[in-house]
Design an enzyme around this catalytic site. Sequence first.
Site, PDB file in Angstrom:
ATOM      1  N   HIS A  42       0.871  -1.379  -0.014  1.00 59.21           N
ATOM      2  CA  HIS A  42       0.109  -0.075  -0.002  1.00 59.21           C
ATOM      3  C   HIS A  42       0.987   1.252  -0.091  1.00 59.21           C
ATOM      4  O   HIS A  42       2.140   0.946   0.363  1.00 59.21           O
ATOM      5  CB  HIS A  42      -0.838  -0.033   1.415  1.00 59.21           C
ATOM      6  N   HIS A 126       5.568   6.276  -0.984  1.00 56.76           N
ATOM      7  CA  HIS A 126       6.292   5.106  -1.098  1.00 56.76           C
ATOM      8  C   HIS A 126       5.767   3.667  -0.671  1.00 56.76           C
ATOM      9  O   HIS A 126       4.536   3.831  -0.125  1.00 56.76           O
ATOM     10  CB  HIS A 126       7.625   5.026  -0.169  1.00 56.76           C
TER      11      HIS A 126
END
Length: 189
Positions: A42, A126
């Site tokens: 995620h 990220h």
Amino acid sequence: MRLFAAVLPPPEALAQLGAAVDRLAELPGGGALHWTGRPGWHLTLAFLGEVEEDLIPPLGRALAYAAQDSAPFSLALRGGGHFSGRALWAGAAGETAKLHRLARAAGDAAREAGVEPDTGLPFRPHLTLARTRSRREEARAGDPDLGPYLAALAPFTGTPWTVSELTLVRSNPHTSPRYETVDAWPLGR
């Protein structure tokens, strides 16, 4: 509950990244890294930490409004980086300014609901791929050099997709599955 707001890339984007990560794991020293589980991949927008049960409904309402106020946008997974030589991650490309705005809106929504998000570091889009086995903040002697992994990941560019929802995720550090969706809200009105 230990919660965070996130963007969940679609399965196609994760499959492309997964193929690249498979090649990374085969590099010398790949076995010395702790690779993250793909079902939990995620992009964290706001880490909310431990949230009391009674704050979940107002948090949900505030996040729903934040999602409603954000139009869908295009994103792709691309390249990578590291945090302190300890965590290897894939980056994001595309309409990242809109991703930054959504992250800010998620943090503001949490504060509005009485939840103080962790604001220790500036937001950097990220998706964590691997960590050294060291639990320290900085890399230590014996940890693998992430340079070869970064070089191999640098040319990776996934197919763009449309970010269309904001997701509230529960982290279960000691159970499986590690992450579970609590709720999700479509972006846009």
